[in-house]
Design a protein around this motif. Structure first.
Motif, PDB file in Angstrom:
ATOM      1  N   UNK A   1       0.924  -1.204   0.079  1.00 53.39           N
ATOM      2  CA  UNK A   1      -0.038  -0.039  -0.036  1.00 53.39           C
ATOM      3  C   UNK A   1       0.846   1.451   0.025  1.00 53.39           C
ATOM      4  N   UNK A   2       1.973   1.038   0.715  1.00 57.98           N
ATOM      5  CA  UNK A   2       3.043   2.298   0.919  1.00 57.98           C
ATOM      6  C   UNK A   2       3.576   2.542  -0.574  1.00 57.98           C
ATOM      7  N   UNK A   3       3.855   1.418  -1.335  1.00 63.68           N
ATOM      8  CA  UNK A   3       4.287   1.775  -2.840  1.00 63.68           C
ATOM      9  C   UNK A   3       3.171   2.265  -3.832  1.00 63.68           C
ATOM     10  N   UNK A   4       2.096   1.841  -3.199  1.00 68.26           N
ATOM     11  CA  UNK A   4       0.874   2.200  -4.150  1.00 68.26           C
ATOM     12  C   UNK A   4       0.756   3.620  -3.860  1.00 68.26           C
ATOM     13  N   UNK A   5       0.567   4.078  -2.807  1.00 67.98           N
ATOM     14  CA  UNK A   5       0.179   5.503  -2.264  1.00 67.98           C
ATOM     15  C   UNK A   5       1.561   6.260  -3.064  1.00 67.98           C
ATOM     16  N   UNK A   6       2.860   5.977  -3.077  1.00 65.65           N
ATOM     17  CA  UNK A   6       3.664   6.812  -3.422  1.00 65.65           C
ATOM     18  C   UNK A   6       3.885   6.950  -5.159  1.00 65.65           C
ATOM     19  N   UNK A   7       3.324   5.602  -5.648  1.00 66.75           N
ATOM     20  CA  UNK A   7       3.019   5.752  -7.048  1.00 66.75           C
ATOM     21  C   UNK A   7       1.838   6.712  -7.393  1.00 66.75           C
ATOM     22  N   UNK A   8       0.637   6.560  -6.990  1.00 67.95           N
ATOM     23  CA  UNK A   8      -0.223   7.467  -7.372  1.00 67.95           C
ATOM     24  C   UNK A   8      -0.092   8.832  -6.768  1.00 67.95           C
ATOM     25  N   UNK A   9       0.539   8.937  -5.696  1.00 70.01           N
ATOM     26  CA  UNK A   9       0.877  10.388  -5.145  1.00 70.01           C
ATOM     27  C   UNK A   9       1.850  11.057  -6.402  1.00 70.01           C
ATOM     28  N   UNK A  10       2.698  10.511  -6.797  1.00 66.08           N
ATOM     29  CA  UNK A  10       3.688  11.112  -7.925  1.00 66.08           C
ATOM     30  C   UNK A  10       2.720  11.455  -9.004  1.00 66.08           C
ATOM     31  N   UNK A  11       1.828  10.645  -9.314  1.00 69.23           N
ATOM     32  CA  UNK A  11       1.196  11.140 -10.450  1.00 69.23           C
ATOM     33  C   UNK A  11      -0.022  12.102 -10.240  1.00 69.23           C
ATOM     34  N   UNK A  12      -0.678  12.065  -9.286  1.00 68.06           N
ATOM     35  CA  UNK A  12      -1.527  12.967  -8.721  1.00 68.06           C
ATOM     36  C   UNK A  12      -0.654  14.560  -8.830  1.00 68.06           C
ATOM     37  N   UNK A  13       0.242  14.450  -8.001  1.00 65.56           N
ATOM     38  CA  UNK A  13       0.987  15.824  -7.976  1.00 65.56           C
ATOM     39  C   UNK A  13       1.551  16.108  -9.382  1.00 65.56           C
ATOM     40  N   UNK A  14       2.058  15.326 -10.167  1.00 62.95           N
ATOM     41  CA  UNK A  14       2.572  15.837 -11.528  1.00 62.95           C
ATOM     42  C   UNK A  14       1.488  16.349 -12.257  1.00 62.95           C
ATOM     43  N   UNK A  15       0.306  15.563 -12.132  1.00 63.78           N
ATOM     44  CA  UNK A  15      -0.590  16.041 -13.387  1.00 63.78           C
ATOM     45  C   UNK A  15      -1.763  16.754 -12.943  1.00 63.78           C
ATOM     46  N   UNK A  16      -2.069  16.670 -11.645  1.00 67.56           N
ATOM     47  CA  UNK A  16      -3.250  17.493 -11.010  1.00 67.56           C
ATOM     48  C   UNK A  16      -3.085  18.558 -10.218  1.00 67.56           C
ATOM     49  N   UNK A  17      -1.749  18.671  -9.440  1.00 68.31           N
ATOM     50  CA  UNK A  17      -1.847  19.681  -8.435  1.00 68.31           C
ATOM     51  C   UNK A  17      -0.683  20.550  -8.876  1.00 68.31           C
ATOM     52  N   UNK A  18       0.575  20.110  -9.474  1.00 63.80           N
ATOM     53  CA  UNK A  18       1.689  20.980  -9.690  1.00 63.80           C
ATOM     54  C   UNK A  18       1.199  22.057 -10.795  1.00 63.80           C
ATOM     55  N   UNK A  19       0.508  21.652 -11.892  1.00 66.38           N
ATOM     56  CA  UNK A  19       0.044  22.512 -13.023  1.00 66.38           C
ATOM     57  C   UNK A  19      -0.698  23.569 -12.327  1.00 66.38           C
ATOM     58  N   UNK A  20      -1.429  23.667 -11.236  1.00 71.35           N
ATOM     59  CA  UNK A  20      -1.961  24.598 -10.518  1.00 71.35           C
ATOM     60  C   UNK A  20      -1.143  25.279  -9.642  1.00 71.35           C
ATOM     61  N   UNK A  21       0.087  24.986  -9.436  1.00 71.33           N
ATOM     62  CA  UNK A  21       0.911  25.573  -8.645  1.00 71.33           C
ATOM     63  C   UNK A  21       0.616  24.938  -7.030  1.00 71.33           C
ATOM     64  N   UNK A  22      -0.038  23.928  -7.055  1.00 68.97           N
ATOM     65  CA  UNK A  22      -0.175  23.366  -5.748  1.00 68.97           C
ATOM     66  C   UNK A  22       0.444  22.214  -5.353  1.00 68.97           C
ATOM     67  N   UNK A  23       0.521  21.992  -4.019  1.00 73.85           N
ATOM     68  CA  UNK A  23       1.094  20.726  -3.321  1.00 73.85           C
ATOM     69  C   UNK A  23       0.207  19.728  -3.243  1.00 73.85           C
ATOM     70  N   UNK A  24       0.547  18.406  -3.126  1.00 70.22           N
ATOM     71  CA  UNK A  24      -0.293  17.419  -2.534  1.00 70.22           C
ATOM     72  C   UNK A  24      -0.939  18.023  -1.268  1.00 70.22           C
ATOM     73  N   UNK A  25      -2.249  17.760  -1.225  1.00 74.39           N
ATOM     74  CA  UNK A  25      -3.149  17.952   0.187  1.00 74.39           C
ATOM     75  C   UNK A  25      -2.369  17.359   1.429  1.00 74.39           C
ATOM     76  N   UNK A  26      -2.447  18.351   2.770  1.00 73.71           N
ATOM     77  CA  UNK A  26      -1.750  17.902   3.794  1.00 73.71           C
ATOM     78  C   UNK A  26      -2.422  16.508   4.234  1.00 73.71           C
ATOM     79  N   UNK A  27      -3.681  16.294   4.013  1.00 72.26           N
ATOM     80  CA  UNK A  27      -4.288  15.098   4.520  1.00 72.26           C
ATOM     81  C   UNK A  27      -3.753  13.827   3.636  1.00 72.26           C
ATOM     82  N   UNK A  28      -3.523  13.998   2.395  1.00 75.64           N
ATOM     83  CA  UNK A  28      -3.058  13.055   1.656  1.00 75.64           C
ATOM     84  C   UNK A  28      -1.710  12.432   1.917  1.00 75.64           C
ATOM     85  N   UNK A  29      -0.776  13.492   2.374  1.00 77.44           N
ATOM     86  CA  UNK A  29       0.565  13.382   2.689  1.00 77.44           C
ATOM     87  C   UNK A  29       0.684  12.609   3.944  1.00 77.44           C
ATOM     88  N   UNK A  30      -0.459  12.724   5.075  1.00 77.69           N
ATOM     89  CA  UNK A  30      -0.441  12.206   6.276  1.00 77.69           C
ATOM     90  C   UNK A  30      -1.093  10.720   6.107  1.00 77.69           C
TER      91      UNK A  30
END
Lengths: 199, 247
Positions: free
Chosen positions: B201-230
């Motif tokens: 699960x940790x590997x899976x979260x790192x995988x999806x987190x990478x693509x969420x950040x790259x495609x959905x958050x970074x283009x809007x100059x945002x970081x992954x939400x704190x709740x997701x990081x936690x």
């Protein structure tokens, strides 16, 4: 046309919670009518409170003395510590008379939406009070809101205190006194059912 | 104008003394906000907790206005997971990801269905694996799906073990071995191999987190939400998840 000083007073009063410009005008007119009986004592009390009331450096309560009256009270049980979100919650528990230990005011909850993390809360002081050398706290009671943010904060604190040997408990969620099941929302009923205990 | 729809509460922010601006994920109207009068009151606050399913009525003079919302509780998923720190973290993470990543007022019925399915699954044993799958499906629905069907390097003779951070395609164990420091580990349960567990699960979260950040958050100059990081932090070896599962 309202005179400058009165206009200023109305402006300031209208910033208070529950008051708008119209109710502020009514309050100012009332104060002017009762100048000796109400307005001057109120102004004096406000000035005195502004000068003397501070945050207690131990628990975060508001009081004229530091440490506050609760922290200095020798009749209170130093082994019990109740963690609350803000001073209003502390006052609510004090009104109930149900708790006779010490308090710790966090100053809010962790919030993903508002971007509020542990560093923005009075969390370090709590850990110091509970786990520091020579401390005799045996139980920490988490009296936080039954909301996503409140319970996230409660879980965070209980995880930070895990392994310290201190008992961590929290308030029950469920049916209020005088409440009828038919009128309760689904969330409260679900929580009450999960937290049921032997009769 | 006025509409009624099924919705899931994503967030509620105080507005003034008593009102709240509530973000909903609706079935037919996408992510939609509205003003709730009295939304901070003791009576209504419980309804507007993240993750609750509600029946929503939105009304406004013009469609582009913020408008006002009235909601009736259908199901309190929040109350179901309130006692469990891991599940509560997953609920917070999912709603924060939806709130931060989804375009406003663009219908995505699949996102609504997906989030609803995730909230239902949170009471089950394999909720964390379901969560990782939900994020994969969420990425796909928003146009950034990963291709985990075959090896990007064309090697078909061994198991898929990595994902290319550049293309989002799976890479097999032998083809990826020389570049394994640059590739993202692909947990087996995402390609039908193994049942998961906390390390996967940790590997899976790192995988999806990478693509969420790259495609959905970074283009809007945002970081992954704190709740997701936690949530991701909880599945690291010393992160403190209490969830059972092989490491």
């Amino acid at each position: 046309m309202i005179a400058g000083d009165l206009e200023r007073l109305i402006q300031l009063l209208s910033r208070l919670p529950g008051l708008g410009p119209r109710s502020a005008r009514r309050a100012v007119l009332h104060l002017m009518k009762k100048r000796e009986a109400l307005m001057l004592p109120l102004a004096e009390a406000m000035a005195r409170a502004a000068e003397s009331v501070t945050l207690c450096s131990t628990c975060g309560n508001l009081d004229s003395h530091d440490p506050c009256g609760i922290c200095r009270d020798p009749r209170r049980d130093p082994k019990l510590l109740c963690v609350v979100e803000d001073v209003a919650d502390l006052w609510a528990l004090e009104r109930s008379g149900a708790f006779k230990g010490g308090y710790h005011v966090l100053g809010g909850t962790l919030s993903a939406i508002d971007g509020r993390g542990p560093d923005q809360l009075n969390m370090g002081r709590l850990l110091e009070r509970v786990t520091g050398e020579g401390k005799d706290v045996e139980e920490v009671i988490l009296a936080l809101s039954a909301t996503v943010d409140g319970q996230t904060t409660a879980h965070y604190i209980s995880e930070r205190l895990a392994g310290s040997g201190i008992k961590v408990s929290r308030l029950a969620h469920g049916v209020p006194v005088g409440g009828e099941l038919d009128y309760l929302d689904d969330g409260t009923l679900t929580a009450a059912m999960k937290a049921r205990r032997p009769a | 104008m006025k509409w009624e729809d099924e919705a899931i509460v994503l967030a509620a922010r105080p507005h003034g003394e008593t009102a709240a601006v509530v973000q909903l994920l609706t079935r037919a109207h996408g992510r939609h906000a509205g003003l709730v009068r009295g939304g901070q009151s003791a009576r209504l606050r419980g309804i507007y907790q993240s993750g609750n399913r509600v029946s929503a009525t939105w009304s406004g003079r013009l469609p582009e206005h913020l408008g006002s919302l009235e909601c009736e509780m259908e199901c309190s998923y929040m109350a179901r997971v309130l006692d469990d720190s891991d599940r509560l973290a997953a609920l917070s993470a999912a709603t924060a990801v939806c709130e931060g990543a989804m375009p406003e007022r663009e219908p995505h019925p699949a996102c609504f269905e997906g989030l609803l399915a995730l909230l239902e699954a949170l009471e089950g044993d394999h909720w964390a694996e379901v969560y990782v799958r939900w994020e994969l499906a969420f990425l796909a629905e928003l146009g950034f799906g990963l291709d985990l069907s075959s090896c990007a390097a064309g090697v078909e003779n061994d198991q898929l073990a990595y994902v290319s951070p550049r293309s989002g395609r799976a890479v097999s164990l032998s083809a990826g071995a020389p570049y394994r420091d640059k590739l993202l580990p692909l947990p087996g349960f995402l390609v039908g191999r193994g049942e998961g567990g906390n390390a996967a699960v940790a590997e899976g979260l790192a995988l999806t987190g990478f693509f969420l950040e790259r495609h959905l958050f970074h283009p809007h100059d945002k970081a992954l939400p704190a709740a997701r990081l936690r949530l991701e932090q909880r599945f690291t070896p010393d992160g403190g998840t209490s969830r059972g599962g092989s490491q």
